[in-house]
Design a protein around this motif. Structure first.
Motif, short mmCIF file in Angstrom:
data_model
loop_
_atom_site.label_atom_id
_atom_site.label_comp_id
_atom_site.label_asym_id
_atom_site.label_seq_id
_atom_site.Cartn_x
_atom_site.Cartn_y
_atom_site.Cartn_z
N HIS A 68 0.91 -1.20 0.42
CA HIS A 68 -0.04 -0.24 0.29
C HIS A 68 0.47 1.28 0.04
N ASP A 69 0.13 2.21 -0.54
CA ASP A 69 1.31 3.69 -0.67
C ASP A 69 1.05 4.45 0.38
N GLY A 70 0.18 4.27 1.64
CA GLY A 70 -0.78 5.14 2.32
C GLY A 70 -1.41 3.94 3.39
N ILE A 71 -1.49 4.49 4.97
CA ILE A 71 -2.10 4.34 5.68
C ILE A 71 -2.87 4.73 6.45
N ILE A 72 -4.85 4.47 6.52
CA ILE A 72 -5.33 5.31 7.25
C ILE A 72 -5.95 4.69 8.64
N LEU A 73 -5.19 4.82 9.65
CA LEU A 73 -5.39 4.15 11.08
C LEU A 73 -6.82 4.46 11.34
N ASN A 74 -8.03 4.25 12.29
CA ASN A 74 -8.16 4.34 13.75
C ASN A 74 -8.19 3.27 14.42
N ALA A 75 -7.03 3.39 15.42
CA ALA A 75 -6.75 2.42 16.47
C ALA A 75 -7.74 2.60 17.23
N GLY A 76 -8.96 2.61 17.47
CA GLY A 76 -9.49 3.09 19.05
C GLY A 76 -8.65 3.39 20.13
N ALA A 77 -9.30 2.06 20.95
CA ALA A 77 -8.42 2.47 22.17
C ALA A 77 -6.50 2.88 22.40
N TYR A 78 -6.20 1.98 21.33
CA TYR A 78 -4.34 1.42 21.72
C TYR A 78 -4.74 3.07 20.81
N THR A 79 -4.16 4.19 19.62
CA THR A 79 -4.19 5.35 20.13
C THR A 79 -3.68 5.87 20.88
N HIS A 80 -3.78 5.58 22.16
CA HIS A 80 -3.86 6.67 23.84
C HIS A 80 -3.24 5.68 24.11
N THR A 81 -3.05 4.68 23.60
CA THR A 81 -1.90 3.47 24.74
C THR A 81 -0.70 2.91 23.59
N SER A 82 -1.06 3.11 22.27
CA SER A 82 0.29 1.84 21.61
C SER A 82 1.19 2.97 21.56
N ILE A 83 2.16 2.35 22.33
CA ILE A 83 3.68 2.99 21.70
C ILE A 83 4.82 2.10 20.30
N ALA A 84 4.12 0.83 20.03
CA ALA A 84 4.05 -0.44 19.02
C ALA A 84 3.03 -0.20 18.08
N LEU A 85 2.25 0.44 18.09
CA LEU A 85 1.52 0.77 16.96
C LEU A 85 2.13 2.41 16.35
N MET A 86 2.47 3.58 17.00
CA MET A 86 3.10 4.41 16.88
C MET A 86 4.92 3.93 16.82
N ASP A 87 5.38 3.00 16.76
CA ASP A 87 6.67 2.47 16.12
C ASP A 87 6.22 2.26 14.86
N ALA A 88 6.21 1.09 15.17
CA ALA A 88 5.23 0.23 13.41
C ALA A 88 4.46 1.62 12.34
N LEU A 89 4.30 2.61 12.54
CA LEU A 89 4.24 3.56 11.76
C LEU A 89 5.79 3.79 10.63
N ALA A 90 5.99 4.50 12.02
CA ALA A 90 7.34 5.11 12.01
C ALA A 90 8.03 3.82 10.84
N SER A 91 8.33 2.52 11.68
CA SER A 91 9.15 1.70 10.50
C SER A 91 9.06 1.72 9.08
N VAL A 92 7.63 1.67 8.99
CA VAL A 92 7.12 1.38 7.46
C VAL A 92 7.52 2.53 6.47
N GLU A 93 7.65 3.96 7.54
CA GLU A 93 8.24 4.74 6.42
C GLU A 93 6.97 5.56 5.57
N LEU A 94 5.87 4.65 5.45
CA LEU A 94 4.24 5.22 4.55
C LEU A 94 2.79 6.80 5.17
N PRO A 95 3.38 7.41 4.73
CA PRO A 95 2.53 8.50 5.27
C PRO A 95 1.21 7.52 6.27
#
Ligand code: DQA
Length: 147
Positions: A68-95
């Protein structure tokens, strides 16, 4: 063809019956159909997924690289807690665009913090299901500008 992944996190499978006063009456299947219609009009390919598991969401973000060329993420409650999801997004370098049905800033204080926003191009919240198609439009604009 440009391809966009819309990823939905925990409890969003219950849309339609979950706190309809906050999240509305549309089901996730209704929202997926809206997105598929909009993606067709925009001439982009669409992936649409939901998981209640943080690790499965991390895996889906990893798998998006090269697919995919970009990701739209509704992470639900993980938005407010998940360093793992933040790191994953930073790692793949997709907008990435952070998305919420509700206006998280008008709700409880614990919803005002977002780890996702730190690595996102932008944030859309408070427009209900319409936010999903707004996010698709915004991602296509962003990708066009990034060239
Ligand atoms: C949500 C907002 C989050 O705070 C909440 O935990 C959700 C849904 C929204 O779409 O409004 O599960 O992401």
């Amino acid at each position: 063809m440009t391809s966009i992944l819309i990823l939905n996190g925990p409890n969003l499978n219950l849309l339609g019956t979950r706190q309809p006063d906050i999240y509305g009456a549309a089901t996730l299947a209704d929202i997926e159909q809206m997105c598929r219609d909009r993606a067709k009009a925009l001439a982009v390919d669409l992936g649409f997924r939901q998981s209640n598991c943080e690790g499965a969401l991390v895996d889906a973000i990893h798998a998006a690289r090269g697919t995919h060329d970009g990701i739209i993420l509704n992470a639900g409650a993980y938005t407010h807690t998940s360093i793992a999801l933040m790191d994953a997004l930073a790692s793949v370098e997709l907008p990435a665009i952070e998305l919420h049905l509700s206006n998280i800033h008008a709700r409880e204080a614990f919803r005002h913090t977002s780890y996702i926003a730190k690595v996102a191009v932008g944030v859309i919240c408070g427009f209900g299901p319409r936010g999903y198609t707004l996010a698709l439009d915004a991602m296509v604009d962003h990708l066009d500008r990034a060239g």
